[in-house]
Write a protein that holds these residues in place. Structure first.
Motif, PDB file in Angstrom:
ATOM      1  N   SER A 285       0.837  -1.200   0.000  1.00 42.00           N
ATOM      2  CA  SER A 285       0.000   0.000   0.000  1.00 42.00           C
ATOM      3  C   SER A 285       0.871   1.248   0.000  1.00 42.00           C
ATOM      4  N   GLY A 286       0.308   2.330  -0.420  1.00 39.66           N
ATOM      5  CA  GLY A 286       1.028   3.595  -0.413  1.00 39.66           C
ATOM      6  C   GLY A 286       1.642   3.962  -1.741  1.00 39.66           C
ATOM      7  N   PHE A 287       1.741   3.021  -2.649  1.00 36.28           N
ATOM      8  CA  PHE A 287       2.191   3.315  -4.002  1.00 36.28           C
ATOM      9  C   PHE A 287       1.623   2.254  -4.929  1.00 36.28           C
ATOM     10  N   THR A 288       1.582   2.566  -6.193  1.00 37.53           N
ATOM     11  CA  THR A 288       1.042   1.600  -7.144  1.00 37.53           C
ATOM     12  C   THR A 288       2.076   0.528  -7.391  1.00 37.53           C
ATOM     13  N   LEU A 289       1.633  -0.570  -7.941  1.00 34.96           N
ATOM     14  CA  LEU A 289       2.532  -1.674  -8.238  1.00 34.96           C
ATOM     15  C   LEU A 289       3.110  -1.569  -9.639  1.00 34.96           C
ATOM     16  N   ASN A 290       2.953  -0.421 -10.248  1.00 32.95           N
ATOM     17  CA  ASN A 290       3.362  -0.329 -11.639  1.00 32.95           C
ATOM     18  C   ASN A 290       4.804   0.104 -11.828  1.00 32.95           C
ATOM     19  N   ARG A 291       5.533   0.385 -10.776  1.00 31.56           N
ATOM     20  CA  ARG A 291       6.888   0.864 -10.998  1.00 31.56           C
ATOM     21  C   ARG A 291       7.981   0.087 -10.273  1.00 31.56           C
ATOM     22  N   PRO A 292       7.999   0.029  -8.955  1.00 31.91           N
ATOM     23  CA  PRO A 292       9.143  -0.632  -8.329  1.00 31.91           C
ATOM     24  C   PRO A 292       9.011  -2.154  -8.340  1.00 31.91           C
ATOM     25  N   ALA A 293      10.144  -2.804  -8.398  1.00 29.42           N
ATOM     26  CA  ALA A 293      10.132  -4.242  -8.226  1.00 29.42           C
ATOM     27  C   ALA A 293       9.826  -4.558  -6.765  1.00 29.42           C
ATOM     28  N   ILE A 294       9.212  -5.706  -6.551  1.00 31.38           N
ATOM     29  CA  ILE A 294       8.918  -6.185  -5.214  1.00 31.38           C
ATOM     30  C   ILE A 294       9.606  -7.532  -5.029  1.00 31.38           C
TER      31      ILE A 294
ATOM     32  N   ASP B 162       6.472  -8.038 -15.183  1.00 32.92           N
ATOM     33  CA  ASP B 162       6.306  -9.355 -14.563  1.00 32.92           C
ATOM     34  C   ASP B 162       7.503 -10.276 -14.746  1.00 32.92           C
ATOM     35  N   ILE B 163       8.665  -9.717 -15.054  1.00 32.85           N
ATOM     36  CA  ILE B 163       9.876 -10.540 -15.126  1.00 32.85           C
ATOM     37  C   ILE B 163      10.295 -10.897 -13.709  1.00 32.85           C
ATOM     38  N   THR B 164      10.625 -12.165 -13.517  1.00 28.91           N
ATOM     39  CA  THR B 164      11.006 -12.637 -12.195  1.00 28.91           C
ATOM     40  C   THR B 164      12.488 -13.003 -12.152  1.00 28.91           C
ATOM     41  N   TYR B 165      12.993 -13.032 -10.950  1.00 25.08           N
ATOM     42  CA  TYR B 165      14.364 -13.487 -10.733  1.00 25.08           C
ATOM     43  C   TYR B 165      14.387 -14.355  -9.486  1.00 25.08           C
ATOM     44  N   TYR B 166      15.114 -15.468  -9.571  1.00 24.85           N
ATOM     45  CA  TYR B 166      15.291 -16.361  -8.436  1.00 24.85           C
ATOM     46  C   TYR B 166      16.770 -16.727  -8.306  1.00 24.85           C
ATOM     47  N   PRO B 167      17.275 -16.767  -7.091  1.00 24.11           N
ATOM     48  CA  PRO B 167      18.622 -17.319  -6.921  1.00 24.11           C
ATOM     49  C   PRO B 167      18.575 -18.827  -7.134  1.00 24.11           C
TER      50      PRO B 167
ATOM     51  N   GLN C 252      13.788   1.297  -8.129  1.00 26.84           N
ATOM     52  CA  GLN C 252      14.402   0.143  -8.768  1.00 26.84           C
ATOM     53  C   GLN C 252      13.318  -0.720  -9.380  1.00 26.84           C
ATOM     54  N   ALA C 253      13.288  -0.793 -10.709  1.00 22.90           N
ATOM     55  CA  ALA C 253      12.230  -1.530 -11.395  1.00 22.90           C
ATOM     56  C   ALA C 253      12.633  -2.946 -11.781  1.00 22.90           C
ATOM     57  N   SER C 254      13.917  -3.226 -11.774  1.00 22.45           N
ATOM     58  CA  SER C 254      14.415  -4.523 -12.239  1.00 22.45           C
ATOM     59  C   SER C 254      14.366  -5.563 -11.133  1.00 22.45           C
ATOM     60  N   SER C 255      13.799  -6.720 -11.439  1.00 31.13           N
ATOM     61  CA  SER C 255      13.743  -7.794 -10.443  1.00 31.13           C
ATOM     62  C   SER C 255      15.160  -8.284 -10.119  1.00 31.13           C
ATOM     63  N   TYR C 256      15.991  -8.415 -11.137  1.00 32.10           N
ATOM     64  CA  TYR C 256      17.366  -8.870 -10.907  1.00 32.10           C
ATOM     65  C   TYR C 256      18.113  -7.885 -10.010  1.00 32.10           C
ATOM     66  N   ALA C 257      17.970  -6.604 -10.306  1.00 33.43           N
ATOM     67  CA  ALA C 257      18.686  -5.592  -9.529  1.00 33.43           C
ATOM     68  C   ALA C 257      18.191  -5.547  -8.083  1.00 33.43           C
TER      69      ALA C 257
END
Length: 125
Positions: A24-33, A55-60, A101-106
């Motif tokens: 909450s508090g910001f839209t989900l359209n910009r930062p990666a979560i 919707d690009i994902t990153y996993y270790p 930061q919008a990149s999932s990897y970053a």
């Protein structure tokens, strides 16, 4: 900006658990979560990150094939589905972001700027 994790609990080895992060508090359209975890005496580590722009994902490597991050069915939630859990997965799990930061990897390779309270996951027989 608030993030709140829920869904933790006790699960047996080999079991599954689904965590949810309410944003909450910001839209989900910009930062990666991302989902991170920290076990007692260990460093914080990222387990899954999602770019909310595309919707690009990153996993270790240590969770690939076992954990899945996705948008939740409820608006403004990000879920983490965990399967084939082992005692080594025991930790406090929390969701976090790095504003701007919008990149999932970053995100998964950075220090989050904003995080919520965690939820404890215990894997034990």
């Amino acid at each position: 900006v608030q993030l709140q994790a829920s869904g933790g609990g006790l699960v047996q080895p080999g079991g599954s658990l689904r965590l949810s992060c309410a944003v909450s508090g910001f839209t989900l359209n910009r930062p990666a979560i991302g989902w991170f975890r920290q076990a007692p005496g260990k460093e914080r580590e990222a387990v899954a990150c999602l770019s909310t722009n595309n919707d690009i994902t990153y996993y270790p490597d240590f969770v690939k094939g076992r954990f899945t991050i996705s948008r939740g069915e409820t608006r403004n939630t990000i879920d983490l589905q965990m399967t084939n859990l082992t005692p080594e997965d025991t930790a406090v799990y929390f969701c976090a972001t790095h504003l701007g930061q919008a990149s999932s990897y970053a995100l998964c390779h950075s220090r989050p700027t904003t995080r919520g309270q965690g939820t404890l996951v215990t894997v034990s027989s």
